[in-house]
Design a protein around this motif. Structure first.
Motif, short mmCIF file in Angstrom:
data_model
loop_
_atom_site.label_atom_id
_atom_site.label_comp_id
_atom_site.label_asym_id
_atom_site.label_seq_id
_atom_site.Cartn_x
_atom_site.Cartn_y
_atom_site.Cartn_z
N ARG A 80 14.01 8.10 18.18
CA ARG A 80 14.26 7.14 19.26
C ARG A 80 13.38 5.92 19.07
N SER A 81 13.98 4.76 19.25
CA SER A 81 13.30 3.51 18.87
C SER A 81 13.41 2.46 19.96
N PRO A 82 12.79 2.69 21.12
CA PRO A 82 12.87 1.69 22.20
C PRO A 82 11.96 0.50 21.93
N ALA A 83 12.28 -0.61 22.55
CA ALA A 83 11.42 -1.80 22.45
C ALA A 83 10.04 -1.48 23.02
N GLY A 84 9.02 -2.00 22.36
CA GLY A 84 7.65 -1.74 22.77
C GLY A 84 6.92 -0.80 21.84
N ASN A 85 7.66 0.00 21.07
CA ASN A 85 7.07 0.83 20.03
C ASN A 85 7.15 0.11 18.69
N PHE A 86 6.54 0.70 17.68
CA PHE A 86 6.60 0.10 16.34
C PHE A 86 7.64 0.83 15.51
N HIS A 87 8.54 0.04 14.91
CA HIS A 87 9.56 0.58 14.01
C HIS A 87 9.57 -0.33 12.78
N GLY A 88 9.13 0.17 11.66
CA GLY A 88 9.08 -0.66 10.46
C GLY A 88 9.15 0.15 9.19
N SER A 89 9.57 -0.51 8.11
CA SER A 89 9.68 0.13 6.80
C SER A 89 9.06 -0.78 5.76
N LEU A 90 8.26 -0.17 4.90
CA LEU A 90 7.54 -0.89 3.86
C LEU A 90 8.12 -0.54 2.50
N LEU A 91 8.45 -1.56 1.72
CA LEU A 91 8.96 -1.37 0.37
C LEU A 91 7.79 -1.37 -0.62
N LEU A 92 7.68 -0.30 -1.38
CA LEU A 92 6.66 -0.17 -2.41
C LEU A 92 7.31 0.08 -3.76
N ARG A 93 6.61 -0.29 -4.82
CA ARG A 93 7.06 0.02 -6.18
C ARG A 93 5.88 0.68 -6.91
N PRO A 94 5.64 1.96 -6.62
CA PRO A 94 4.48 2.64 -7.19
C PRO A 94 4.57 2.73 -8.71
N THR A 95 3.40 2.71 -9.34
CA THR A 95 3.34 2.83 -10.80
C THR A 95 3.09 4.27 -11.24
N ARG A 96 2.83 5.16 -10.32
CA ARG A 96 2.59 6.56 -10.68
C ARG A 96 3.92 7.32 -10.80
N PRO A 97 3.90 8.52 -11.39
CA PRO A 97 5.14 9.27 -11.61
C PRO A 97 5.90 9.55 -10.32
N LEU A 98 7.22 9.70 -10.46
CA LEU A 98 8.10 9.93 -9.31
C LEU A 98 7.65 11.14 -8.50
N GLY A 99 7.23 12.20 -9.18
CA GLY A 99 6.85 13.42 -8.48
C GLY A 99 5.67 13.25 -7.56
N GLU A 100 4.87 12.21 -7.75
CA GLU A 100 3.71 11.98 -6.89
C GLU A 100 4.02 11.07 -5.70
N CYS A 101 5.17 10.42 -5.74
CA CYS A 101 5.42 9.36 -4.75
C CYS A 101 5.52 9.88 -3.32
N ALA A 102 5.98 11.13 -3.15
CA ALA A 102 6.10 11.66 -1.79
C ALA A 102 4.75 11.74 -1.09
N THR A 103 3.65 11.84 -1.85
CA THR A 103 2.33 11.94 -1.22
C THR A 103 1.92 10.63 -0.55
N LEU A 104 2.68 9.55 -0.77
CA LEU A 104 2.37 8.32 -0.06
C LEU A 104 2.62 8.44 1.44
N SER A 105 3.41 9.44 1.85
CA SER A 105 3.55 9.66 3.29
C SER A 105 2.22 10.15 3.88
N LEU A 106 1.46 10.91 3.10
CA LEU A 106 0.13 11.34 3.54
C LEU A 106 -0.81 10.15 3.63
N VAL A 107 -0.72 9.26 2.64
CA VAL A 107 -1.56 8.06 2.63
C VAL A 107 -1.25 7.18 3.83
N ALA A 108 0.05 7.01 4.12
CA ALA A 108 0.45 6.18 5.26
C ALA A 108 -0.01 6.78 6.57
N ALA A 109 0.10 8.10 6.71
CA ALA A 109 -0.36 8.75 7.94
C ALA A 109 -1.85 8.53 8.15
#
Length: 271
Positions: free
Chosen positions: A54-83
């Motif tokens: 749910r995305s009502p006005a007043g909350n934050f809703h955003g998406s960041l485009l990244l182009r990581p240089t590390r292997p594909l298998g490691e990229c999911a851990t960026l969700s941990l970094v973002a958290a």
């Protein structure tokens, strides 16, 4: 050779179906990393496991485009970094009155209530490299849902002044850029200790759902690769790189329970 510093650019919209979809389209047309797609309202926001967000006005809703240089298998851990960066941003916005925690693999909690979530979506090249990663971030600033199967909260409900989405993004930018640089240089292992310092559930009974199979045990540790280790009642460890974690002490409970396996094994998958 180290990666260049991350520089952010912003595209702001009043109303879109999904910021992740717009960021994916930008990635496919060749936009460089650092592009933020932010919307006041999403009409088709989504979370993990195909859930709606749910995305009502007043909350934050955003998406960041990244182009990581590390292997594909490691990229999911960026969700941990973002958290981790979201937790630090919220603590700064609250002038230290709140100490947000991180829950594997992509939630930010205050107490045991969810304040924010991360949705990573990767684009791969034909030869299996990471072409781009989209980090969708939703944070409950002014509002939170009250009819979910687990606790949720917002800064407003916690008695804090509600920052604008722009102020939240500004607070998030510095810690994320700092942790992302460490991740680019050394993978998740480079930020693991900072993540563990905010981890919720360590040493506590948890349940991990993998599809219809639910394992029960104690959350023992987080690996250098971002995987979690669960300990069975018999003391055996099992490593998982995917699944949905439920905190027993918070009353979170999946539909069915199975004892954690007695043999150590690795489960392949994405965070």
């Amino acid at each position: 050779m180290s990666a260049p510093p991350l520089r952010f650019r912003l595209e702001r919209y009043a109303r879109v179906p999904s910021t992740n979809d717009l960021a994916r389209a930008a990635a496919e047309r060749g936009e460089p990393e650092g592009l933020w797609i932010v919307a006041d309202v999403q009409t088709a926001g989504r979370g993990r496991q195909g859930r709606s967000w749910r995305s009502p006005a007043g909350n934050f809703h955003g998406s960041l485009l990244l182009r990581p240089t590390r292997p594909l298998g490691e990229c999911a851990t960026l969700s941990l970094v973002a958290a981790l960066a979201v937790a630090e941003a919220v603590e700064a916005l609250a002038a230290g009155r709140l100490r947000p925690r991180v829950k594997w693999p992509n939630d930010v909690l205050v107490g045991r209530a969810k304040l924010a979530g991360i949705l990573p979506e990767a684009l791969a090249t034909a030869d299996g490299r990471c072409a781009a990663l989209i980090l969708g971030i939703g944070a409950n600033l002014a509002h939170h849902p009250e009819d979910l199967d687990r606790p949720a909260t917002s800064l407003a409900a916690l008695g804090e002044a509600v920052p604008s989405p722009e102020a939240f993004l500004e607070a998030f930018a510095e810690p994320f850029a700092r942790h992302y640089a460490l991740w680019q240089a050394g993978g998740f292992a480079a930020v693991r200790e900072a993540w563990l310092a905010r981890a919720v559930g360590l040493g506590e009974p948890v349940r991990l759902a993998l599809g219809e199979v639910v394992h029960e045990g104690k959350l023992a540790d987080l690996g250098r690769d971002g995987s979690i280790l669960l300990e069975s009642p018999a003391g055996c460890l099992q490593r998982f790189t995917t699944g949905e974690l439920f905190l027993a002490e918070a009353g979170e409970r999946p539909a069915s329970i199975a004892p954690l396996g007695e043999a150590s094994s690795a489960a392949a998958g994405r965070l």
